[in-house]
Design an enzyme around this catalytic site. Structure first.
Site, PDB file in Angstrom:
ATOM      1  N   ASP A   1      -1.430  11.076  -5.166  1.00  0.00           N
ATOM      2  CA  ASP A   1      -2.226  11.953  -5.872  1.00  0.00           C
ATOM      3  C   ASP A   1      -2.895  13.104  -5.212  1.00  0.00           C
ATOM      4  O   ASP A   1      -3.260  12.823  -3.982  1.00  0.00           O
ATOM      5  CB  ASP A   1      -3.192  11.459  -6.882  1.00  0.00           C
ATOM      6  CG  ASP A   1      -4.355  10.902  -6.290  1.00  0.00           C
ATOM      7  OD1 ASP A   1      -4.395  10.318  -5.074  1.00  0.00           O
ATOM      8  OD2 ASP A   1      -5.479  11.492  -6.623  1.00  0.00           O
TER       9      ASP A   1
ATOM     10  N   PHE B   1      -1.291  16.286   4.373  1.00  0.00           N
ATOM     11  CA  PHE B   1      -1.522  15.570   3.145  1.00  0.00           C
ATOM     12  C   PHE B   1      -0.488  15.780   1.911  1.00  0.00           C
ATOM     13  O   PHE B   1       0.171  16.663   1.782  1.00  0.00           O
ATOM     14  CB  PHE B   1      -2.842  16.404   2.260  1.00  0.00           C
ATOM     15  CG  PHE B   1      -3.315  15.290   1.254  1.00  0.00           C
ATOM     16  CD1 PHE B   1      -4.169  14.441   1.585  1.00  0.00           C
ATOM     17  CD2 PHE B   1      -3.002  15.806  -0.200  1.00  0.00           C
ATOM     18  CE1 PHE B   1      -4.783  13.837   0.585  1.00  0.00           C
ATOM     19  CE2 PHE B   1      -3.520  14.898  -0.988  1.00  0.00           C
ATOM     20  CZ  PHE B   1      -4.379  13.855  -0.810  1.00  0.00           C
TER      21      PHE B   1
ATOM     22  N   ASP C   1      -3.541   5.797   6.610  1.00  0.00           N
ATOM     23  CA  ASP C   1      -4.211   6.918   7.109  1.00  0.00           C
ATOM     24  C   ASP C   1      -5.169   6.331   8.255  1.00  0.00           C
ATOM     25  O   ASP C   1      -4.613   6.245   9.329  1.00  0.00           O
ATOM     26  CB  ASP C   1      -4.850   7.896   5.956  1.00  0.00           C
ATOM     27  CG  ASP C   1      -5.411   9.010   6.549  1.00  0.00           C
ATOM     28  OD1 ASP C   1      -4.954   9.679   7.474  1.00  0.00           O
ATOM     29  OD2 ASP C   1      -6.353   9.415   6.123  1.00  0.00           O
TER      30      ASP C   1
ATOM     31  N   GLU D   1       0.857  -1.179   0.165  1.00  0.00           N
ATOM     32  CA  GLU D   1      -0.094  -0.037   0.121  1.00  0.00           C
ATOM     33  C   GLU D   1       0.876   1.251  -0.221  1.00  0.00           C
ATOM     34  O   GLU D   1       2.147   1.128   0.513  1.00  0.00           O
ATOM     35  CB  GLU D   1      -0.679  -0.267   1.127  1.00  0.00           C
ATOM     36  CG  GLU D   1      -1.645   1.180   1.694  1.00  0.00           C
ATOM     37  CD  GLU D   1      -2.745   1.247   0.492  1.00  0.00           C
ATOM     38  OE1 GLU D   1      -2.520   1.499  -0.571  1.00  0.00           O
ATOM     39  OE2 GLU D   1      -3.936   1.549   1.084  1.00  0.00           O
ATOM     40  N   ASP D   2       0.465   2.292  -0.591  1.00  0.00           N
ATOM     41  CA  ASP D   2       0.753   3.594  -0.572  1.00  0.00           C
ATOM     42  C   ASP D   2       1.344   4.270   0.900  1.00  0.00           C
ATOM     43  O   ASP D   2       2.349   4.668   1.329  1.00  0.00           O
ATOM     44  CB  ASP D   2       0.755   4.628  -1.697  1.00  0.00           C
ATOM     45  CG  ASP D   2      -0.892   4.886  -1.429  1.00  0.00           C
ATOM     46  OD1 ASP D   2      -1.488   4.178  -0.527  1.00  0.00           O
ATOM     47  OD2 ASP D   2      -1.533   5.701  -2.179  1.00  0.00           O
TER      48      ASP D   2
END
Ligand code: 5GP
Length: 173
Positions: free
Chosen positions: A155, A148, A99, A95-96
């Protein structure tokens, strides 16, 4: 807009990717991995890390989303499911960023129901401060503050994914 100098530059990222890959290679000795990338965000991390993991491997992808621009919707949508047979496989979810953890919790539960031999999670970034799901991340690239970020696959409105580094993003007013 993307602010200031990179939060994590390309060199720092590549060093950490190799460290993680070498830990994974050690821990999976004698096992075959089914590496499952969570798209779209993990595409760059996935392609970097798999080429350094020394273990027999097959790959697959799941396309999922929970974010609308810079806000999590809290609702996970699977746009394209895994095609590989998961039963008795050693699944490594890639996973990137974690959160709230709700996306990974959802995907892990979905795959656990298919009776894999094991499931582990490798995430490039971990925003621990915002966690809502009780989920253990086995391999973490970097812990980051509650900001963020974009770049290296991540993105804002489907842009900035191609940057080879991570930057903090601010909406321009
Ligand atoms: P979670 O379900 O853990 O709340 O959210 C995971 C997903 O939200 C990630 O796969 C990623 O797509 C998106 N996400 C969470 N934080 C960020 C961030 O800082 N930047 C970007 N670009 N996406 C994020």
């Amino acid at each position: 807009m993307v602010t200031g100098k990179p939060f994590l530059n390309a060199e720092q990222i590549q060093i950490r990717v190799r460290e993680l890959a070498s830990k994974i290679s050690e821990e999976y000795q004698g096992k075959e991995i089914l590496a499952v990338g969570i798209l779209k965000g993990a595409f760059m991390f996935f392609s970097d890390i798999v080429r350094h993991i020394q273990a027999p491997m097959s790959i697959d992808f799941i396309t999922a989303s929970s974010y609308l621009k810079a806000q999590t919707s809290g609702e996970i949508t699977i746009h394209c499911d895994i095609r590989a047979d998961v039963e008795d496989k050693h699944v490594l979810l890639i996973e990137d960023i974690v959160d709230t953890g709700l996306t990974l919790q959802y995907i892990r539960n979905m795959l656990s129901a298919k009776k894999p031999a094991s499931i582990k999670i490798c995430a490039f970034l971990d925003k621990k401060a915002r966690r809502r799901a009780d989920i253990e991340i086995d391999y973490v690239g970097f812990e980051i503050p509650d900001k963020f970020v974009v770049g290296y696959g991540l993105d804002y409105d489907n842009k900035f994914r191609n940057l080879p580094y991570i930057s903090i993003f601010k909406e321009s007013t």
